[in-house]
Design a protein around this motif. Structure first.
Motif, mmCIF file in Angstrom:
data_model
loop_
_atom_site.group_PDB
_atom_site.id
_atom_site.type_symbol
_atom_site.label_atom_id
_atom_site.label_comp_id
_atom_site.label_asym_id
_atom_site.label_seq_id
_atom_site.Cartn_x
_atom_site.Cartn_y
_atom_site.Cartn_z
ATOM 1 N N ASN A 1 0.824 -1.214 0.000
ATOM 2 C CA ASN A 1 0.000 0.000 0.000
ATOM 3 C C ASN A 1 0.853 1.256 0.000
ATOM 4 O O ASN A 1 1.935 1.306 0.588
ATOM 5 C CB ASN A 1 -0.905 0.014 1.229
ATOM 6 N N ARG B 1 -1.113 4.473 -1.463
ATOM 7 C CA ARG B 1 -2.214 5.439 -1.538
ATOM 8 C C ARG B 1 -3.012 5.448 -0.240
ATOM 9 O O ARG B 1 -3.421 6.503 0.253
ATOM 10 C CB ARG B 1 -3.121 5.082 -2.727
ATOM 11 N N TYR B 2 -3.282 4.261 0.299
ATOM 12 C CA TYR B 2 -4.066 4.116 1.518
ATOM 13 C C TYR B 2 -3.168 3.693 2.677
ATOM 14 O O TYR B 2 -2.152 3.036 2.480
ATOM 15 C CB TYR B 2 -5.166 3.064 1.330
ATOM 16 N N THR B 3 -3.573 4.071 3.888
ATOM 17 C CA THR B 3 -2.854 3.605 5.065
ATOM 18 C C THR B 3 -3.226 2.146 5.338
ATOM 19 O O THR B 3 -4.259 1.652 4.865
ATOM 20 C CB THR B 3 -3.202 4.442 6.304
ATOM 21 N N GLU C 1 -6.646 1.959 6.924
ATOM 22 C CA GLU C 1 -7.761 2.122 5.987
ATOM 23 C C GLU C 1 -8.065 0.808 5.274
ATOM 24 O O GLU C 1 -9.236 0.464 5.054
ATOM 25 C CB GLU C 1 -7.435 3.209 4.971
ATOM 26 N N ILE C 2 -7.030 0.067 4.920
ATOM 27 C CA ILE C 2 -7.230 -1.212 4.225
ATOM 28 C C ILE C 2 -7.808 -2.250 5.180
ATOM 29 O O ILE C 2 -8.711 -3.013 4.824
ATOM 30 C CB ILE C 2 -5.910 -1.691 3.604
ATOM 31 N N ALA D 1 -11.442 -1.446 5.671
ATOM 32 C CA ALA D 1 -12.230 -1.811 4.481
ATOM 33 C C ALA D 1 -12.408 -3.319 4.367
ATOM 34 O O ALA D 1 -13.407 -3.786 3.818
ATOM 35 C CB ALA D 1 -11.556 -1.267 3.221
ATOM 36 N N LEU E 1 -12.393 0.662 -1.838
ATOM 37 C CA LEU E 1 -11.214 1.494 -2.108
ATOM 38 C C LEU E 1 -10.905 1.467 -3.600
ATOM 39 O O LEU E 1 -10.288 0.528 -4.098
ATOM 40 C CB LEU E 1 -10.011 0.981 -1.303
ATOM 41 N N TYR F 1 -8.802 2.850 -5.586
ATOM 42 C CA TYR F 1 -7.425 2.805 -6.071
ATOM 43 C C TYR F 1 -6.800 1.411 -5.938
ATOM 44 O O TYR F 1 -5.716 1.182 -6.454
ATOM 45 C CB TYR F 1 -6.552 3.817 -5.324
ATOM 46 N N GLU G 1 -1.969 -1.253 -6.175
ATOM 47 C CA GLU G 1 -2.772 -0.044 -6.305
ATOM 48 C C GLU G 1 -2.715 0.540 -7.718
ATOM 49 O O GLU G 1 -1.700 0.443 -8.391
ATOM 50 C CB GLU G 1 -2.306 1.000 -5.291
#
Length: 252
Positions: free
Chosen positions: A50, A52-54, A57-58, A61, A86, A88, A108
């Motif tokens: 990853n 783009r996302y922390t 966040e993943i 999700a 997500l 991206y 991503e």
């Protein structure tokens, strides 16, 4: 009067032995199930790939929570949930690391271009995946093409009259991405009927619609590296005149 035979001890022992084996197997299975329920619980979730996302966040999700049954985890469901939430995220791989860890590896997408719609401009990946409303990002600006009802994570869709143009644009974007030429690409103009116009650095490049873009970009790279090309001279590279030939016209 004939006497009734009593069941032999051997037969009774055989029946009890069979029942004992059945109960023993059931007890072992019950013990295994209890062990799986009690011991194989999610205690840690690791995230790889990853940017783009922390990681949090993943994990959020994914829906995976501490205490979930590790062996009952549906990898397909978790991967699908992450991709749906997500935009991206392009690919997801789920691995279980016993006794208590889930490893999530993501690939991503990158915003390659911005495209117009009735709701404003949207960012799009090279493969035509809509990402989010466009801001001040430094991406290729698509001109002369409009997508309809865009939403994060969905595929770009154009009206029937522009559907082929969208195919040509995404094919060109993929070729530019593959050749690592996206960063210097500024605009793709689709307004001409028979060709696409690419603004690349100080040059304008005319490419036929529906062409073999990986091959054409190789020709362009060869022309850019030619010693005959005037240094720092803006101009037009035209690949629509002759197949397999690049024509250059300086612009003063």
């Amino acid at each position: 009067m004939a006497q009734r035979r009593r069941p032999s001890r051997r037969r009774r022992r055989g029946r009890f032995g069979l029942l004992y084996r059945v109960f023993a197997v059931l007890a072992v299975l019950a013990a295994v199930i209890v062990a799986c329920v009690v011991f194989f619980r999610v205690n840690e979730v690791l995230v790889n790939g990853n940017s783009r996302y922390t990681a949090q966040e993943i994990v959020d999700a994914s829906g995976v929570k501490t205490g979930d049954n590790l062996l009952a985890l549906s990898k397909g469901r978790v991967a699908g949930t992450i991709r749906a939430k997500l935009p991206y995220v392009e690919s997801v791989s789920i691995a279980i690391k016993l006794p208590d860890c889930v490893v999530i590896t993501v690939g991503e997408r990158v915003a390659a271009a911005s495209v117009e719609s009735a709701e404003g401009r949207w960012l799009m990946s090279a493969h035509g995946r809509i990402l989010e409303p466009a801001g001040a990002q430094d991406v290729v600006e698509i001109v002369g093409l409009e997508v309809v009802t865009p939403y994060p994570g969905g595929l770009a869709v154009a009206e029937e009259k522009d559907a082929l143009t969208l195919e040509h644009v995404t094919a060109l974007l993929q070729a530019l991405e593959e050749k690592e030429m996206l960063k210097q690409s500024r605009r793709i103009d689709c307004t001409a009927v028979s060709y696409l116009t690419l603004e690349w650095g100080i040059y304008t490049v005319k490419l036929p619609r529906g062409g073999d873009y990986p091959y054409m970009l190789r020709l362009l790279q060869g022309a850019l590296n030619s010693e005959k090309l005037p240094a720092d001279q803006p101009g037009i590279f035209d690949l629509t005149v002759e197949e397999g030939v690049v024509h250059f016209k300086p612009v003063h």
